[in-house]
Write a protein that holds these residues in place. Structure first.
Motif, PDB file in Angstrom:
ATOM      1  N   MET A  17       0.731  -1.190  -0.063  1.00  0.00           N
ATOM      2  CA  MET A  17      -0.141  -0.100  -0.146  1.00  0.00           C
ATOM      3  C   MET A  17       0.845   1.351   0.025  1.00  0.00           C
ATOM      4  SD  MET A  17      -2.952  -1.163   2.872  1.00  0.00           S
ATOM      5  CE  MET A  17      -3.352   0.697   3.001  1.00  0.00           C
ATOM      6  N   GLU A  18       1.773   1.287   0.816  1.00  0.00           N
ATOM      7  CA  GLU A  18       2.863   2.465   0.900  1.00  0.00           C
ATOM      8  C   GLU A  18       3.499   2.699  -0.433  1.00  0.00           C
ATOM      9  OE1 GLU A  18       5.301   2.057   4.321  1.00  0.00           O
ATOM     10  OE2 GLU A  18       3.619   2.464   5.736  1.00  0.00           O
ATOM     11  N   TYR A  19       4.089   1.541  -1.248  1.00  0.00           N
ATOM     12  CA  TYR A  19       4.472   1.585  -2.297  1.00  0.00           C
ATOM     13  C   TYR A  19       3.795   2.190  -3.276  1.00  0.00           C
ATOM     14  CZ  TYR A  19       6.813   0.298  -6.548  1.00  0.00           C
ATOM     15  OH  TYR A  19       7.410   0.140  -7.756  1.00  0.00           O
ATOM     16  N   CYS A  20       2.489   1.705  -3.390  1.00  0.00           N
ATOM     17  CA  CYS A  20       1.561   2.156  -4.380  1.00  0.00           C
ATOM     18  C   CYS A  20       1.116   3.639  -4.100  1.00  0.00           C
ATOM     19  CB  CYS A  20       0.185   1.353  -4.243  1.00  0.00           C
ATOM     20  SG  CYS A  20       0.571  -0.440  -4.950  1.00  0.00           S
ATOM     21  N   LEU A  21       1.092   3.996  -2.632  1.00  0.00           N
ATOM     22  CA  LEU A  21       0.871   5.514  -2.614  1.00  0.00           C
ATOM     23  C   LEU A  21       1.855   6.303  -3.099  1.00  0.00           C
ATOM     24  CD1 LEU A  21      -0.669   5.271   0.796  1.00  0.00           C
ATOM     25  CD2 LEU A  21      -2.047   5.835  -1.298  1.00  0.00           C
ATOM     26  N   GLU A  22       3.230   5.820  -2.736  1.00  0.00           N
ATOM     27  CA  GLU A  22       4.376   6.761  -3.436  1.00  0.00           C
ATOM     28  C   GLU A  22       4.349   6.831  -4.816  1.00  0.00           C
ATOM     29  OE1 GLU A  22       6.223   8.589  -1.863  1.00  0.00           O
ATOM     30  OE2 GLU A  22       5.198   8.141   0.079  1.00  0.00           O
ATOM     31  N   VAL A  23       3.895   5.719  -5.538  1.00  0.00           N
ATOM     32  CA  VAL A  23       3.745   5.644  -6.980  1.00  0.00           C
ATOM     33  C   VAL A  23       2.860   6.568  -7.531  1.00  0.00           C
ATOM     34  CG1 VAL A  23       3.305   4.142  -8.866  1.00  0.00           C
ATOM     35  CG2 VAL A  23       4.655   3.265  -7.204  1.00  0.00           C
ATOM     36  N   ILE A  24       1.804   6.947  -6.828  1.00  0.00           N
ATOM     37  CA  ILE A  24       0.693   7.578  -7.115  1.00  0.00           C
ATOM     38  C   ILE A  24       1.012   9.038  -7.027  1.00  0.00           C
ATOM     39  CG2 ILE A  24      -1.748   8.511  -6.634  1.00  0.00           C
ATOM     40  CD1 ILE A  24      -2.392   5.725  -6.101  1.00  0.00           C
ATOM     41  N   LYS A  25       1.978   9.200  -6.186  1.00  0.00           N
ATOM     42  CA  LYS A  25       2.645  10.752  -6.192  1.00  0.00           C
ATOM     43  C   LYS A  25       3.345  11.140  -7.410  1.00  0.00           C
ATOM     44  CE  LYS A  25       2.464  10.670  -0.930  1.00  0.00           C
ATOM     45  NZ  LYS A  25       3.433  10.465   0.182  1.00  0.00           N
ATOM     46  N   SER A  52       1.613   0.380 -13.816  1.00  0.00           N
ATOM     47  CA  SER A  52       0.178   0.719 -13.167  1.00  0.00           C
ATOM     48  C   SER A  52      -0.338  -0.583 -13.252  1.00  0.00           C
ATOM     49  CB  SER A  52      -0.361   1.703 -13.572  1.00  0.00           C
ATOM     50  OG  SER A  52      -0.521   1.493 -15.141  1.00  0.00           O
ATOM     51  N   ASP A  53      -0.584  -1.317 -14.530  1.00  0.00           N
ATOM     52  CA  ASP A  53      -1.123  -2.525 -14.603  1.00  0.00           C
ATOM     53  C   ASP A  53      -0.674  -3.698 -13.794  1.00  0.00           C
ATOM     54  OD1 ASP A  53      -1.418  -1.883 -18.299  1.00  0.00           O
ATOM     55  OD2 ASP A  53      -3.054  -1.630 -16.619  1.00  0.00           O
ATOM     56  N   ALA A  54       0.730  -3.859 -13.681  1.00  0.00           N
ATOM     57  CA  ALA A  54       1.018  -4.814 -12.691  1.00  0.00           C
ATOM     58  C   ALA A  54       0.971  -4.462 -11.040  1.00  0.00           C
ATOM     59  CB  ALA A  54       2.574  -4.903 -12.764  1.00  0.00           C
ATOM     60  N   LEU A  55       0.848  -3.223 -10.796  1.00  0.00           N
ATOM     61  CA  LEU A  55       0.501  -2.926  -9.539  1.00  0.00           C
ATOM     62  C   LEU A  55      -1.049  -3.314  -9.137  1.00  0.00           C
ATOM     63  CD1 LEU A  55       2.454   0.331  -8.858  1.00  0.00           C
ATOM     64  CD2 LEU A  55       2.866  -1.897  -7.759  1.00  0.00           C
ATOM     65  N   ILE A  56      -1.949  -2.835 -10.153  1.00  0.00           N
ATOM     66  CA  ILE A  56      -3.379  -3.138  -9.959  1.00  0.00           C
ATOM     67  C   ILE A  56      -3.527  -4.534  -9.945  1.00  0.00           C
ATOM     68  CG2 ILE A  56      -5.636  -2.767 -11.005  1.00  0.00           C
ATOM     69  CD1 ILE A  56      -4.587  -0.197 -12.429  1.00  0.00           C
ATOM     70  N   ARG A  57      -2.886  -5.306 -10.668  1.00  0.00           N
ATOM     71  CA  ARG A  57      -3.120  -6.702 -10.439  1.00  0.00           C
ATOM     72  C   ARG A  57      -2.634  -7.457  -9.070  1.00  0.00           C
ATOM     73  NH1 ARG A  57      -1.432  -6.767 -15.976  1.00  0.00           N
ATOM     74  NH2 ARG A  57       0.952  -7.372 -15.234  1.00  0.00           N
ATOM     75  N   ARG A  58      -1.779  -6.814  -8.687  1.00  0.00           N
ATOM     76  CA  ARG A  58      -0.920  -7.106  -7.404  1.00  0.00           C
ATOM     77  C   ARG A  58      -2.001  -6.699  -6.407  1.00  0.00           C
ATOM     78  NH1 ARG A  58       5.179  -5.339  -6.121  1.00  0.00           N
ATOM     79  NH2 ARG A  58       4.189  -6.455  -4.243  1.00  0.00           N
ATOM     80  N   VAL A  59      -2.601  -5.497  -6.422  1.00  0.00           N
ATOM     81  CA  VAL A  59      -3.281  -5.087  -5.063  1.00  0.00           C
ATOM     82  C   VAL A  59      -4.611  -6.009  -5.276  1.00  0.00           C
ATOM     83  CG1 VAL A  59      -4.818  -3.093  -4.633  1.00  0.00           C
ATOM     84  CG2 VAL A  59      -2.511  -2.524  -5.346  1.00  0.00           C
ATOM     85  N   HIS A  60      -5.121  -6.140  -6.518  1.00  0.00           N
ATOM     86  CA  HIS A  60      -6.331  -7.130  -6.442  1.00  0.00           C
ATOM     87  C   HIS A  60      -5.950  -8.379  -6.129  1.00  0.00           C
ATOM     88  CE1 HIS A  60      -9.245  -4.399  -8.368  1.00  0.00           C
ATOM     89  NE2 HIS A  60      -8.652  -4.428  -9.382  1.00  0.00           N
ATOM     90  N   VAL A  61      -4.983  -9.143  -6.284  1.00  0.00           N
ATOM     91  CA  VAL A  61      -4.506 -10.424  -5.892  1.00  0.00           C
ATOM     92  C   VAL A  61      -4.521 -10.236  -4.214  1.00  0.00           C
ATOM     93  CG1 VAL A  61      -2.954 -12.216  -5.817  1.00  0.00           C
ATOM     94  CG2 VAL A  61      -3.460 -11.291  -8.030  1.00  0.00           C
TER      95      VAL A  61
END
Length: 728
Positions: A372-380, A391-400
């Protein structure tokens, strides 16, 4: 942010990423580490030569990924990733599978670091060079561009820089040769931190340097973070900026790529629009994951409280047991030690189960929080192309990761209560039989459908306890309704597990169920079984009567990934894999018809519809085992399947709004399928005998709604029934 640190470290060197590149599998690796783990396959063993000769096709999986061939995951024997600091004693090493591992470019005496020499000073990459991802072990051949063909992950690089700056205790001088001193100023034009001696020596306040602006180190750090957004250039056309996004290839492209390259016929969209869209998708996915993390934190508090309660209850239980044992005679004292040992064993078992669950949940929560923290930093990040690369890989990881917090994960595996009681009433001569009593009611019995049958106006039912149940059962209660939809009544109470009920009404449909009991109480009912008695007409005059039955999907027996709505008439799924759900009623006689409508149909999945036994596998497609008879269908065609045997391919598929009908005729012992009121293929299955549940299998791309209580289609003429036959 400590949980995020593992997301920012290279899987090869274990240090923070420096100049990370993105592999086609969406994993990252340092550019220096990528060069260190390059391998070369012999000409005779290269995928191209094997492909040309027609051999070795099963060892490789060829994908068109910008001129790169992807090795099969099974072929992961390309050396190891350790020992990059020291160079081998020979120009190259050869691993057991015949590949050559290039030595690192860093000298043997130099410490391990990520700094790369200038590209012009690097030796050229030999032909047939390939690289294996250290995380998923997929191997791929490099094209003429070598490592320059992989896009740089500027977003990850920016996150690493910010993380390291936030962890730095003090900014150090960048020009000190040995022990860097604490920096006192930063030059905004040179973008360098200086200590006082190095500033006087290397940046004197005279000449052209006198016009440079020197600021405090903290202010310089802030100015670095606030640097303007980088303009990304195309890797194929270095003079062109990335301004569009290819939807089919899922990568940023430039205008020249659209005019000259392979993206000319692909669907493209504006880079900024796709950047905002993917940021929104990642933010939306993070909201769900954040809720799961919050639930996990509350669950951990609950588990820790359970540990305390188990300890308190254990102490209290021991004290009670000791008091009872001390009140008995000497024979009871000899038995006391054995009882205490049993209590302590139960106590330790409960603590071990809960502590193991705490440890497992803590590790999973730490991983979730880090992601979560990594994704929040990526969003910044404000680099659209860099963001869209990952983004696609991160979205898949978040869903998994979110799906891993599914049903059952946040449920305690053990209660804090000790479900034991000591019976101190027996006389002295029975003290040697003194033991603990279970305070749990029995589990719901399982109807043995293969042994349940009707004959004339009699019905025979058979049941058993669940295989893993260890709770004592003192007897069973069998209940039937009045054959006309009325209330249930008890027809048998006893210890037997099979019962025949005589004197029922002819040509009637009865509902039956059974439950178990012991001294602690009465357990849950089994599933309801519907059975139909025979008619009194002579066999030559009997016409089969289709019983209009109302039923829903059964949440109790469904796979945990199934999602229910609309009073259990509509189902969907949380998993990409096929999951099975049954109806809550079993049929054993008569002619029955029900329909299902497709409410949602995305990405051309192939749901399966049909009937099954109660013990069918729930985590594979319906029809994969010998307990189900099904038709699976996509958008173009359908097949019948039983015991993983596929037959009768028929053209004609389904889409959103389609209707699938299932006709089960026990008089002819056949099963027929319909799509949009038209029979799909021939008779699907024959020789059906027994009791069956309506069943379907689906994944997250499908939503199905059930319709029951329907009359038999007009085109169908029921067969002749046999009143003397019995069905399971």
């Amino acid at each position: 942010m400590d949980e995020m640190e593992e997301e920012l470290k290279c899987p090869v060197c274990g240090s923070f990423y420096r100049e990370p590149i993105i592999l086609p599998c969406s994993h990252n690796i340092c550019l220096a580490c990528a060069r260190n783990i390059l391998v070369q396959t012999p000409e005779a063993e290269s995928p191209q030569s094997s492909r040309a000769s027609g051999s070795g096709v099963s060892d490789y999986d060829y994908l068109d990924l910008d001129k790169m061939s992807l090795y099969s995951e099974a072929d992961s024997g390309y050396g190891s990733y350790g020992g990059f600091v020291s160079a081998p004693t020979t120009p190259c090493q050869k691993s057991p599978n015949g590949v050559r591992v290039f030595p690192p470019t860093v000298p043997q005496s130099a410490p391990q670091q990520h700094l790369l020499p200038h590209p012009a000073s690097l030796p050229p990459i030999p032909r047939n060079s390939c690289i294996t991802c250290p995380q998923c072990h997929r191997s791929l051949i490099l094209d003429d561009r070598g490592l320059r063909g992989f896009p740089k992950n500027r977003v990850l690089e920016g996150v690493v820089d910010r993380y390291q700056q936030s962890k730095a205790a003090a900014l150090k001088c960048q020009l000190c040769e040995r022990s860097p001193k604490e920096a006192t100023v930063m030059c905004e034009q040179c973008d360098v931190f200086y200590c006082d001696p190095c500033r006087m020596r290397c940046h004197p306040p005279r000449g052209p340097l006198a016009k440079h602006r020197l600021v405090p180190p903290a202010q310089g750090r802030i100015s670095r973070r606030a640097s303007p957004r980088k303009i990304s250039t195309c890797t194929e056309h270095e003079l062109e900026n990335l301004s569009m996004y290819c939807v089919q290839c899922k990568m940023p492209v430039c205008y020249q790529c659209l005019e000259e390259g392979k993206h000319g016929t692909h669907e493209v969209k504006a880079l900024g629009a796709m950047w905002k869209l993917h940021k929104g998708q990642l933010s939306h996915a993070l909201n769900g994951l954040s809720d799961r993390a919050t639930e996990a934190k509350e669950f951990l508090v609950q588990l820790r409280n359970m540990v305390q309660h188990i300890q308190e209850n254990g102490v209290e239980f021991e004290a009670c047991l000791v008091a009872q044992c001390d009140a008995l005679i000497d024979a009871l004292n000899r038995r006391k030690a054995q009882l205490l040992a049993q209590v302590n064993k139960e106590h330790e078992h409960k603590l071990k189960v809960v502590r193991d669950q705490i440890s497992h949940c803590t590790v999973k929560l730490r991983q979730t929080t880090g992601l979560m923290e990594y994704c929040l930093e990526v969003i910044k990040e404000n680099d659209p192309s860099g963001f869209l690369q990952i983004s696609d890989a991160l979205i898949r990881r978040v869903h998994v990761t979110e799906s891993q917090w599914g049903k059952g994960t946040l449920t305690p595996r053990m209660t804090s209560d000790f479900d034991l009681t000591l019976d101190s009433g027996p006389l002295l001569q029975t003290i040697h039989q003194l033991d603990f009593m279970q305070m749990k009611v029995p589990a719901a019995p399982i109807l043995q459908l293969e042994e349940c049958c009707t004959q004339n106006n009699s019905a025979t039912l058979s049941w058993k306890q669940p295989p893993l149940s260890t709770i004592t059962v003192e007897g069973y209660i069998l209940e039937l309704d009045d054959g006309n939809g009325g209330p249930f009544r008890e027809v048998y109470v006893g210890t037997e597990t099979i019962c025949t009920v005589d004197g029922l009404h002819f040509n009637s449909t009865y509902k039956s169920r059974v439950k178990a009991f012991n001294s602690s109480g009465v357990g849950q009912y089994s599933k309801t079984l519907i059975m139909q008695t025979s008619e009194r007409l002579p066999p030559c005059d009997i016409q089969a009567i289709g019983a209009v039955a109302w039923f829903t999907f059964d949440p109790a027996s469904a796979h945990p990934d199934i999602v229910f709505s609309n009073d259990n008439l509509t189902v969907s799924c949380n998993s990409y894999d096929d999951r099975v759900v049954l109806g809550n009623t079993a049929f054993s006689r008569g002619v029955h018809y029900w329909e299902m409508t497709v409410d949602r149909y995305d990405n051309h999945p192939d749901p399966a519809f049909g009937i099954s036994r109660g013990d069918v596998l729930k985590d594979v497609m319906l029809g994969k085992d010998d307990k189900a008879w099904a038709m699976y269908v996509d958008n173009n065609r359908s097949w019948f399947m039983h015991n993983n045997s596929h037959t009768n391919r028929t053209d004609g598929g389904i889409s959103k709004g389609a209707t699938i009908g299932v006709l089960l005729d026990f008089t002819r012992r056949i099963l027929i399928f319909l799509i949009n009121d038209e029979q799909q293929g021939p008779v699907a299955f024959e020789g059906l005998e027994g009791a069956y549940y309506p069943a379907i299998s689906l994944n997250r791309n499908v939503q199905i709604t059930l319709h029951t209580g329907l009359p038999i289609p007009d085109f169908y003429t029921p067969g002749e029934a046999d009143p003397t036959s019995s069905v399971c």
